[in-house]
Design a protein around this motif. Structure first.
Motif, short mmCIF file in Angstrom:
data_model
loop_
_atom_site.label_atom_id
_atom_site.label_comp_id
_atom_site.label_asym_id
_atom_site.label_seq_id
_atom_site.Cartn_x
_atom_site.Cartn_y
_atom_site.Cartn_z
N ILE A 70 0.85 -1.20 0.00
CA ILE A 70 0.00 0.00 0.00
C ILE A 70 0.88 1.24 0.00
N MET A 71 1.92 1.23 0.83
CA MET A 71 2.83 2.38 0.87
C MET A 71 3.56 2.55 -0.46
N ASN A 76 9.24 6.51 3.92
CA ASN A 76 8.59 5.49 4.74
C ASN A 76 8.64 4.12 4.07
N TYR A 77 8.42 4.10 2.77
CA TYR A 77 8.53 2.83 2.04
C TYR A 77 9.92 2.23 2.26
N ASN A 78 10.95 3.07 2.17
CA ASN A 78 12.31 2.58 2.42
C ASN A 78 12.46 2.03 3.84
N HIS A 79 11.86 2.71 4.81
CA HIS A 79 11.92 2.24 6.20
C HIS A 79 11.26 0.86 6.34
N ALA A 120 0.90 -3.13 14.08
CA ALA A 120 0.11 -1.94 14.39
C ALA A 120 1.01 -0.72 14.61
N LEU A 121 2.10 -0.91 15.31
CA LEU A 121 3.02 0.21 15.55
C LEU A 121 3.72 0.66 14.27
N SER A 161 4.07 4.66 9.96
CA SER A 161 3.89 5.07 8.57
C SER A 161 2.94 6.25 8.46
N VAL A 162 1.80 6.15 9.12
CA VAL A 162 0.80 7.20 9.04
C VAL A 162 1.36 8.53 9.56
#
Length: 141
Positions: free
Chosen positions: A18-19, A63-66, A100-101, A106-107
């Protein structure tokens, strides 16, 4: 029959995809708006985009990279737990907590990108990863 811990693994994989979609949906139009023509780019790095694209666009890519970094350890330890027959109960719940975390991280990163909040979420998810690793070690040693 399969191990319960496979479910949070698949959920995090789905979130990562999704990211990826969100990254592409925002980055490609931003590149076009910035006059960047991918057909003429040669030998650039992803970090080069940080200089030419809006920060909020890049937050999704960062974030995708993370999600390609620490979660690789999550997948490995969950696989060990599943193979060792201990990927159920508390281990599955810890894995869901980790997912969840990471989703919350990400959000935060792709919206407000508040570093303090991101760090807290990262630290908490890291503690859950440590717990899963200890449980995996107890299962195999």
């Amino acid at each position: 029959m399969h191990s319960e811990i496979l479910r949070p693994m698949v959920a995090l994989i789905a979130w990562t995809l999704i990211m990826l979609g969100w990254t592409l949906a925002t980055r490609l139009p931003a590149m076009k708006a910035a006059g960047i023509n991918m057909a003429t780019l040669v030998g650039t790095k992803a970090a080069d985009a940080d200089r030419g694209l809006p920060a909020k666009t890049q937050w999704k890519a960062h974030n995708y990279n993370h999600l390609m970094e620490q979660p690789t350890l999550f997948y490995a330890v969950c696989a060990v737990l599943a193979i060792s027959g201990t990927g159920y109960g508390v281990n599955a719940w810890i894995a869901w907590g980790y997912v969840a975390l990471r989703v919350a991280h990400s959000v935060v990163q792709v919206t407000s990108n508040r570093v303090r909040t991101r760090f807290l979420l990262f630290a908490l998810s890291s503690l859950l990863l440590v717990a899963l690793t200890l449980h995996a070690a107890m299962a195999v040693f």
